[in-house]
Design a protein around this motif. Structure first.
Motif, PDB file in Angstrom:
ATOM      1  N   ARG A   1      14.209  61.962  17.520  1.00  0.00           N
ATOM      2  CA  ARG A   1      15.567  61.850  18.067  1.00  0.00           C
ATOM      3  C   ARG A   1      15.936  60.374  17.960  1.00  0.00           C
ATOM      4  O   ARG A   1      15.779  59.606  18.908  1.00  0.00           O
ATOM      5  CB  ARG A   1      15.613  62.331  19.512  1.00  0.00           C
ATOM      6  CG  ARG A   1      16.993  62.221  20.133  1.00  0.00           C
ATOM      7  CD  ARG A   1      17.006  62.757  21.535  1.00  0.00           C
ATOM      8  NE  ARG A   1      16.907  64.183  21.579  1.00  0.00           N
ATOM      9  CZ  ARG A   1      17.937  65.027  21.419  1.00  0.00           C
ATOM     10  NH1 ARG A   1      19.134  64.550  21.214  1.00  0.00           N
ATOM     11  NH2 ARG A   1      17.751  66.314  21.481  1.00  0.00           N
TER      12      ARG A   1
ATOM     13  N   GLU B   1      20.237  63.761  10.996  1.00  0.00           N
ATOM     14  CA  GLU B   1      20.089  65.157  11.409  1.00  0.00           C
ATOM     15  C   GLU B   1      19.833  66.058  10.206  1.00  0.00           C
ATOM     16  O   GLU B   1      19.009  66.964  10.267  1.00  0.00           O
ATOM     17  CB  GLU B   1      21.302  65.623  12.199  1.00  0.00           C
ATOM     18  CG  GLU B   1      21.326  65.105  13.620  1.00  0.00           C
ATOM     19  CD  GLU B   1      22.405  65.745  14.471  1.00  0.00           C
ATOM     20  OE1 GLU B   1      23.357  66.340  13.917  1.00  0.00           O
ATOM     21  OE2 GLU B   1      22.288  65.658  15.704  1.00  0.00           O
TER      22      GLU B   1
ATOM     23  N   SER C   1      16.133  65.911  15.426  1.00  0.00           N
ATOM     24  CA  SER C   1      16.565  66.922  16.397  1.00  0.00           C
ATOM     25  C   SER C   1      17.550  66.301  17.380  1.00  0.00           C
ATOM     26  O   SER C   1      17.257  66.142  18.553  1.00  0.00           O
ATOM     27  CB  SER C   1      15.369  67.522  17.123  1.00  0.00           C
ATOM     28  OG  SER C   1      14.685  66.528  17.843  1.00  0.00           O
ATOM     29  N   GLY C   2      18.704  65.907  16.881  1.00  0.00           N
ATOM     30  CA  GLY C   2      19.702  65.271  17.703  1.00  0.00           C
ATOM     31  C   GLY C   2      19.605  63.760  17.608  1.00  0.00           C
ATOM     32  O   GLY C   2      18.822  63.221  16.827  1.00  0.00           O
TER      33      GLY C   2
ATOM     34  N   ASP D   1      26.458  67.138  18.039  1.00  0.00           N
ATOM     35  CA  ASP D   1      26.513  67.939  19.266  1.00  0.00           C
ATOM     36  C   ASP D   1      25.178  68.147  19.968  1.00  0.00           C
ATOM     37  O   ASP D   1      25.050  69.015  20.812  1.00  0.00           O
ATOM     38  CB  ASP D   1      27.189  69.272  18.998  1.00  0.00           C
ATOM     39  CG  ASP D   1      26.347  70.213  18.167  1.00  0.00           C
ATOM     40  OD1 ASP D   1      25.354  69.763  17.564  1.00  0.00           O
ATOM     41  OD2 ASP D   1      26.675  71.401  18.128  1.00  0.00           O
ATOM     42  N   ASP D   2      24.187  67.314  19.661  1.00  0.00           N
ATOM     43  CA  ASP D   2      22.912  67.313  20.373  1.00  0.00           C
ATOM     44  C   ASP D   2      22.610  65.852  20.692  1.00  0.00           C
ATOM     45  O   ASP D   2      22.116  65.112  19.847  1.00  0.00           O
ATOM     46  CB  ASP D   2      21.817  67.941  19.514  1.00  0.00           C
ATOM     47  CG  ASP D   2      20.510  68.118  20.272  1.00  0.00           C
ATOM     48  OD1 ASP D   2      20.337  67.482  21.335  1.00  0.00           O
ATOM     49  OD2 ASP D   2      19.660  68.878  19.791  1.00  0.00           O
TER      50      ASP D   2
ATOM     51  N   SER E   1      26.733  71.146  22.186  1.00  0.00           N
ATOM     52  CA  SER E   1      25.796  72.241  22.452  1.00  0.00           C
ATOM     53  C   SER E   1      24.633  71.799  23.336  1.00  0.00           C
ATOM     54  O   SER E   1      24.081  72.603  24.082  1.00  0.00           O
ATOM     55  CB  SER E   1      25.274  72.834  21.143  1.00  0.00           C
ATOM     56  OG  SER E   1      24.522  71.876  20.428  1.00  0.00           O
ATOM     57  N   ARG E   2      24.251  70.521  23.253  1.00  0.00           N
ATOM     58  CA  ARG E   2      23.143  70.031  24.078  1.00  0.00           C
ATOM     59  C   ARG E   2      23.413  68.585  24.466  1.00  0.00           C
ATOM     60  O   ARG E   2      23.694  67.743  23.613  1.00  0.00           O
ATOM     61  CB  ARG E   2      21.827  70.120  23.319  1.00  0.00           C
ATOM     62  CG  ARG E   2      20.632  69.725  24.160  1.00  0.00           C
ATOM     63  CD  ARG E   2      19.335  70.231  23.542  1.00  0.00           C
ATOM     64  NE  ARG E   2      18.244  69.991  24.452  1.00  0.00           N
ATOM     65  CZ  ARG E   2      17.335  69.029  24.284  1.00  0.00           C
ATOM     66  NH1 ARG E   2      17.377  68.259  23.226  1.00  0.00           N
ATOM     67  NH2 ARG E   2      16.371  68.875  25.159  1.00  0.00           N
TER      68      ARG E   2
END
Length: 132
Positions: A40, A56, A61-62, A80-81, A105-106
């Protein structure tokens, strides 16, 4: 601006050697993958949504940002993460955080003490009508 001589560019300007950047991004992603951990990356070096999207696409992962405003800017560009590494304090910023949480989303936020966690929890519970 493609084709513009470097000395004709107004500063500040971001100049990137795409081959080197992609090689470095791939190297870090491969190291994370081989170690069995999720990468990340923090966007503090580039602060550029286009580069974050490349990260990404390569498997990150974000993304991680330092501040709420950076998270909002990244979300506006479709990321969006998002993990915000620093604490979010104060009613106005907590409301902005809630608005951002509805768009992505996260969303995760760093907290370094129990008081901060309670403040974040209370903001969500009050807005949901579960706490007065």
């Amino acid at each position: 601006m493609k084709g513009t001589p470097v000395f004709d560019l107004d500063t500040p300007v971001l100049l990137v050697d795409l081959d080197i950047m992609e090689r470095n991004l791939r190297f870090m992603q491969e190291k994370a993958d081989s170690a069995g951990v999720r990468l990340r990356p923090h966007t503090k070096t580039h602060r550029t949504p286009a580069i974050a999207k490349i990260q990404e696409a390569m498997g990150a992962s974000g993304i991680t940002v330092a501040k709420l405003g950076e998270a909002e800017a990244m979300a506006e560009e479709g990321l969006d993460d998002i993990f915000i590494a620093n604490e979010i304090v104060g009613p106005a910023k907590l409301e902005r955080l809630r608005a951002l949480a509805r768009k992505v989303s996260r969303l995760a936020v760093g907290a370094d003490n129990a008081v901060h966690v309670e403040m974040l929890s209370a903001q969500w519970l009050v807005r949901a009508g579960l706490l007065t």
